[in-house]
Design a protein around this motif. Structure first.
Motif, short mmCIF file in Angstrom:
data_model
loop_
_atom_site.label_atom_id
_atom_site.label_comp_id
_atom_site.label_asym_id
_atom_site.label_seq_id
_atom_site.Cartn_x
_atom_site.Cartn_y
_atom_site.Cartn_z
N CYS A 160 -5.76 -5.98 3.35
CA CYS A 160 -4.67 -6.92 3.67
C CYS A 160 -5.23 -8.23 4.03
O CYS A 160 -4.67 -9.24 3.43
CB CYS A 160 -3.94 -6.45 4.74
N GLU A 161 -6.27 -8.26 4.90
CA GLU A 161 -7.08 -9.59 5.28
C GLU A 161 -7.30 -10.22 3.89
O GLU A 161 -7.44 -11.47 3.65
CB GLU A 161 -7.94 -9.24 6.25
N LEU A 219 0.73 -1.18 -0.09
CA LEU A 219 -0.03 -0.11 0.19
C LEU A 219 0.90 1.25 -0.09
O LEU A 219 0.31 2.37 -0.20
CB LEU A 219 -0.90 -0.18 1.07
N TYR A 220 2.21 1.13 0.32
CA TYR A 220 2.87 2.37 0.36
C TYR A 220 3.18 2.68 -0.89
O TYR A 220 3.87 2.15 -1.78
CB TYR A 220 4.28 1.92 1.14
N ASN A 221 3.37 4.06 -1.33
CA ASN A 221 3.58 4.80 -2.32
C ASN A 221 3.71 6.18 -1.91
O ASN A 221 3.76 6.75 -0.71
CB ASN A 221 2.72 4.59 -3.38
N ASN A 222 4.07 7.04 -2.81
CA ASN A 222 4.22 8.51 -2.75
C ASN A 222 3.24 9.38 -2.06
O ASN A 222 3.23 10.24 -1.31
CB ASN A 222 4.64 9.16 -3.88
N ILE A 265 -2.84 -6.32 -3.33
CA ILE A 265 -3.46 -5.68 -2.37
C ILE A 265 -4.22 -4.46 -2.70
O ILE A 265 -5.24 -4.17 -2.40
CB ILE A 265 -2.34 -5.39 -1.08
N ASN A 266 -3.67 -3.62 -3.73
CA ASN A 266 -4.37 -2.73 -4.34
C ASN A 266 -5.54 -3.07 -5.46
O ASN A 266 -5.97 -1.99 -6.04
CB ASN A 266 -3.21 -1.75 -4.87
N HIS A 267 -5.66 -4.24 -5.63
CA HIS A 267 -6.50 -4.86 -6.82
C HIS A 267 -6.29 -3.99 -8.06
O HIS A 267 -6.90 -3.41 -8.65
CB HIS A 267 -7.91 -4.19 -6.39
N LYS A 321 -8.80 1.17 8.53
CA LYS A 321 -9.56 -0.10 8.62
C LYS A 321 -9.67 -0.65 7.36
O LYS A 321 -9.86 -1.86 6.96
CB LYS A 321 -10.93 0.26 9.34
N ALA A 322 -10.19 0.24 6.52
CA ALA A 322 -10.46 -0.23 4.84
C ALA A 322 -9.15 -0.97 4.28
O ALA A 322 -9.19 -2.03 3.69
CB ALA A 322 -10.75 0.83 4.12
#
Length: 249
Positions: A128-129, A110-113, A163-165, A122-123
């Motif tokens: 992640c789950e 999920l980490y980016n600029n 994770i980012n679809h 929570k979303a």
């Protein structure tokens, strides 16, 4: 009633007269290829053919020496929407001593600029789950990645990429160092994902038989020492049906 026109063949990647050289050594010269929406492109070639170099240019890690690459219609030099692309590099790019759990590695996708140090929402935790569940690794989410088998590690990195679809998933020799049985189940998983989910795949592989069995026995294009094998996940009739489903809004 509103008619919605959908393009079932959107250009995901456009490689235009692409060249790359390490100093005086030319690796790729004058390459042209277009990856369309929901293609599964398999790339096979000998060592030093430029397969990994090509992937690194596509994901922005190496600048082309000449020509251009367009991602979703935009030059890679200006492209910003990297969350639309999932990337699993070669396994040897990972340090097995890196002190991170499975969940932490997956969340790092999920980490980016735009999201470097913000707290995970929570979303995003739900994302992640979901990724852990899809890859069937939720039961080892608290383990250190370095403690896992090669097959488990690849599932972790695939979950991180998913994770980012993403619309486009890029895999660089994802089954290197994995036993034959695990390789087979891994290929079954990604082929299932291609057939049943709205994703486009680009994969470099050394497993020629597996590639040919799914993508066809003859390459659709040869460029230098690189061979391209391609399969589309649905036929033109499916495009018509999808358009009909979107006719009423």
């Amino acid at each position: 009633m509103q008619s919605v026109s959908l393009d079932c063949h959107q250009h995901m990647i456009e490689i235009q007269d692409l060249s790359f050289a390490y100093g005086e050594q030319k690796v790729i010269s004058g390459l042209n290829y277009t990856v369309k929406e929901r293609d599964f492109l398999g790339i096979i070639g000998s060592n030093g053919a430029g397969k990994t170099t090509l992937l690194k240019m596509i994901v922005g890690l190496l600048p082309p020496t000449g020509g251009d690459i367009k991602l979703f219609g935009e030059s890679v030099r200006k492209f910003k929407d990297w969350e639309r692309i999932g990337y699993v590099p070669q396994k040897n790019a990972f340090n097995p001593l890196f002190p991170a759990t499975v969940r932490e590695v997956v969340l790092s996708g999920l980490y980016n600029n735009k999201n470097l140090i913000r707290r995970v929402s929570k979303a995003q935790q739900r994302q992640c789950e979901d990724a852990l569940e899809v890859m069937r690794i939720q039961d080892i989410a608290g383990k250190r990645v370095g403690q896992l088998s090669g097959g488990q590690q690849q599932r972790v990195f695939l979950a991180r990429a998913l994770i980012n679809h993403p619309d486009l998933l890029i895999l660089d020799e994802p089954t290197v160092g994995i036993d034959a049985e695990t390789q087979s189940s891994f290929f079954e998983l990604i082929f299932h994902m291609h057939a049943h989910h709205h994703m486009t795949f680009l994969m470099v592989s050394h497993d020629i038989d597996m590639i040919k069995n799914y993508l066809g026995h003859e390459p659709v294009q040869r460029s230098g020492k690189i061979n391209f094998y391609c399969r589309h996940s649905h036929e033109a009739q499916d495009c018509v049906e999808e358009n009909l489903q979107h006719t009423l809004v």
